[in-house]
Enzyme design. Structure first.
Site, PDB file in Angstrom:
ATOM      1  N   ARG B 270     121.158  52.735  57.168  1.00 38.61           N
ATOM      2  CA  ARG B 270     120.514  52.115  56.004  1.00 38.61           C
ATOM      3  C   ARG B 270     119.379  51.252  56.535  1.00 38.61           C
ATOM      4  NH1 ARG B 270     122.482  46.818  56.557  1.00 38.61           N
ATOM      5  NH2 ARG B 270     124.691  46.822  57.084  1.00 38.61           N
ATOM      6  N   HIS B 274     122.606  45.021  53.953  1.00 33.03           N
ATOM      7  CA  HIS B 274     123.882  45.492  53.403  1.00 33.03           C
ATOM      8  C   HIS B 274     123.854  45.449  51.882  1.00 33.03           C
ATOM      9  CE1 HIS B 274     128.111  45.958  52.624  1.00 33.03           C
ATOM     10  NE2 HIS B 274     128.168  44.757  52.096  1.00 33.03           N
ATOM     11  N   TYR B 284     121.701  41.204  63.345  1.00 32.78           N
ATOM     12  CA  TYR B 284     122.623  42.078  64.081  1.00 32.78           C
ATOM     13  C   TYR B 284     122.013  43.412  64.506  1.00 32.78           C
ATOM     14  CZ  TYR B 284     123.317  43.651  59.225  1.00 32.78           C
ATOM     15  OH  TYR B 284     123.114  44.086  57.942  1.00 32.78           O
TER      16      TYR B 284
END
Lengths: 325, 371
Positions: B270, B274, B284
């Site tokens: 993606r 999120h 991250y």
């Protein structure tokens, strides 16, 4: 009419609904060939075949998910959770999924699921088998929670539960499974959910209870009778939603009430009943409404179980406090 | 130390390695849009290929618009989808209308292409219960929030289809994170044990929010988790629409033929956060990794493939972009025009019949809401 134990009445109700409705499916751990660890499903797989009555892999959450999915396909699932202490494994399917199906689907889907499960103390099970977790269930909006105390009630309530188009948690007290027999009609009949039953009429004290404590309460009422007190015993039968009308009209008549549950005292059904009485009948009361319940610990191991469980003596003692207030 | 021990009677580690070697990634179109696996090419007409491309472009626009609508406060909960178009849309493209989809919360595009009106997707995002009120004949359920719960339910839907002798399958989606849940194993195991017509899709986008796959499991692939349940598992290039399509189509055929469930892992990514609720992927993920995956983009490679065949051009691209924008505008208006959901609606929908407590509370909230 036949003389039946509670377990026989439960099997009879399952058989009745398996016959009545091809969408009824009975499944769970060991419910097929073995007929259930308590024989509640004895003979049903033979009669209805493995398509209708079947064993599942050993996973409570999976059983819950199966019930949700089969419900979506128009079935009327009647899964068994082998012991209700194992319910934590399937809490998401119950509270997270079944109980909110109507709302989260804007009314498109519903969950005509009846989860049957044994529970209850006095039979010296290992831990996590006997806990009274009906309060946990009653806290979840969207569920009905039923606990029969007699073979007759067990059959009529289970048939109603299965026919209900919303999820019902149907809890079977292990100590009552074979403790006595009662006349149970062989033909079908229903007992409405949400309706209490006055198991004994009285005028001085209302004892509001359910499950195995109905029998302890009846025993206490007999003893109190000898001392000149007339106690009424109300069996809630459905602990969520509770039958307010029956409770309030009894309390208005007697002016004194105690609530008896086998579960721990904290939170729970009895606390809710007391709160409803306070909301609705405080001016009818001659004394505070007291509770008889187990201590606020986890369920006792078998060595301490007998003392841990409330009994008729506790009920008499608390009843007298209220009668003599 | 190991070298001093006598030869093992049975080398368990070697057995695992052998199993893991079996799980190779199926790819048909490479990053350049070239066919690298001619024998696996699906039997799709030119019109079908074009339609799949149109859906991917449309959905990329829907994602971009949804993100800006969310930032404007005109949408609620939203989980971005860009990068996952092949994984999402080519898998749905392999289904039939009678197949039932149990989506996760990033899987709204599959619901839309399975028949959910766009306006309802927006209502769902806004937290309106009419969003989940799927029209008759559209075989989906509102996206699952509890990671993994849809897997066990899929086993139930599939078992129900089998019992009713339907020629259809139940299809569910989760991410790489979902494969760590107990419900993931229970779902694939139940479906396997009942030989139920189910397809379990794991969209491995490399991160469970922030936790990389390498920290989620010792398993080399997520597809190999199928082995434990005794069902077929396959890993596909999730940026390759043709590979995804073939894997799902074949799984569907097996299911319909009574050969039970399949687990499909799609390797995807993606591009966005999120969800739009404050996630910052730079915490991250490295930009190198982002760039690496953007080079694999499903739209880019499929566009090249189609252009090469003379099946796609800029005019077709612009046409579908305009259509997407118009549809979104109309659907937002429709969502705006939907009366707000009331507490009394919620109270009255909890049960088939309201119990006494809700009857009382209904009256209280009716009075509040009429003020």
């Amino acid at each position: 009419m036949a003389q039946m134990t509670m377990i026989q009445a439960i099997t009879d109700a399952l058989r009745t609904e398996l016959r009545n409705d091809p969408n009824v499916l009975v499944f769970g751990e060991d419910v097929g060939v073995n007929g259930g660890v308590f024989r509640a499903t004895e003979g049903l797989q033979n009669e209805f075949g493995e398509e209708r009555v079947f064993d599942t892999p050993l996973a409570e959450s999976g059983i819950g998910g199966l019930a949700v999915g089969l419900g979506l396909q128009g079935y009327r699932p009647v899964p068994e959770i082998q012991f209700f202490g194992f319910v934590y494994e399937v809490m998401d399917s119950i509270s997270g999924q079944l109980a909110r199906m109507r709302y989260r689907s804007g009314g498109r889907y519903h969950s005509p699921v009846t989860i049957r499960s044994p529970f209850g103390g006095g039979v010296h099970t290992p831990e996590m088998h006997a806990d009274s977790l009906e309060g946990l269930m009653a806290q979840q909006p969207g569920l009905k929670v039923v606990i029969p105390s007699t073979p007759y009630d067990a059959k009529g309530l289970l048939i109603s539960a299965i026919r209900d188009n919303d999820p019902v948690i149907y809890l079977e007290h292990m100590k009552l499974y074979r403790s006595f027999r009662q006349e149970v009609p062989e033909e079908e009949y229903t007992i409405p959910l949400g309706k209490a039953d006055i198991k004994r009429e009285g005028k001085d004290l209302s004892i509001i209870t359910y499950g195995a404590m109905v029998h302890e309460s009846l025993k206490a009422a007999e003893e109190l009778e000898k001392e000149g007190y007339s106690a009424e015993v109300i069996d809630l039968r459905t602990v969520s939603p509770i039958d307010i009308e029956t409770i309030i009209s009894s309390v208005e008549k007697t002016g004194r009430a105690i609530v008896v549950q086998e579960a721990q005292k904290q939170a729970g059904i009895a606390a809710n009943v007391v709160a409803e009485i306070n909301d609705r009948a405080i001016l009818s009361l001659e004394a505070p409404v007291l509770r008889v319940a187990a201590p606020d610990t986890v369920f006792a191991f078998p060595q301490a179980e007998t003392v841990w469980l409330p009994n008729y003596k506790d009920i008499i003692e608390t009843g007298k406090k209220v009668l003599n207030f | 130390m190991a070298s001093n021990t006598k030869n093992l009677q049975f080398d368990a580690k070697k057995q695992l390695e052998k199993v893991e070697e079996q799980f190779q990634t199926l790819q048909i179109l490479n990053e350049e849009g070239k066919v690298v696996n001619e024998s696996a090419m699906p039997d799709l007409s030119n019109e079908q290929l074009q339609e799949l491309m149109r859906r991917m472009v449309y959905t990329r626009i829907l994602d971009q618009r949804s993100i800006s609508l969310n930032r404007q406060g005109r949408l609620g909960f939203y989980a971005p989808t860009a990068g996952q178009e092949a994984s999402q849309l080519a898998s749905q493209f392999a289904l039939e209308k009678e197949d039932f989809i149990l989506p996760g919360y990033r899987d709204v595009p599959q619901m839309i292409w399975h028949g959910l009106p766009l306006s309802q997707a927006f209502l769902w995002s806004r937290g309106h219960f009419e969003g989940g009120n799927i029209p008759e004949g559209v075989n989906v359920i509102a996206p699952q929030i509890i990671i993994g719960a849809q897997y066990i339910q899929t086993a139930g839907v599939a078992l129900g289809m089998k019992k009713r002798n339907k020629q259809s399958v139940a299809v569910t989606y989760t991410g790489d994170g979902g494969t760590s849940q107990g419900d993931f194993y229970e779902g694939i195991n139940f479906a396997g044990a009942f030989n139920a017509p189910a397809i379990f899709i794991v969209q491995n986008n490399r991160f469970a929010i922030s936790t990389p796959v390498s920290k989620q499991s010792a398993a080399k692939t997520l597809a190999q988790k199928a082995v434990a349940a005794g069902i077929p598992g396959i890993q596909v290039d999730g940026m390759d629409p043709l590979a995804v399509y073939v894997a799902v189509r074949e799984a569907r055929e097996r299911a319909i033929n009574g050969e039970g469930p399949t687990l499909i892992e799609t390797l995807t990514y993606r591009y966005g956060p999120h969800t739009m609720a404050g996630d910052d992927p730079t915490r991250y993920r490295t930009s190198d990794l982002d760039n690496e995956w953007e080079r694999k983009d499903p739209l880019v490679r499929f566009r090249k493939f189609l252009e090469e065949k003379g099946l796609w051009n800029e005019e077709m691209e612009n046409e579908i972009i305009e259509k997407a924008k118009e549809d979104i505008k109309a659907a937002i208006k429709q969502a705006d025009d939907t009366p707000k959901q009331k507490v009394t609606d919620l109270i009255s929908i909890m049960h088939e019949e309201m119990p006494f407590n809700l009857q009382e509370q209904y009256e209280i909230y009716k009075a509040k809401e009429s003020k």
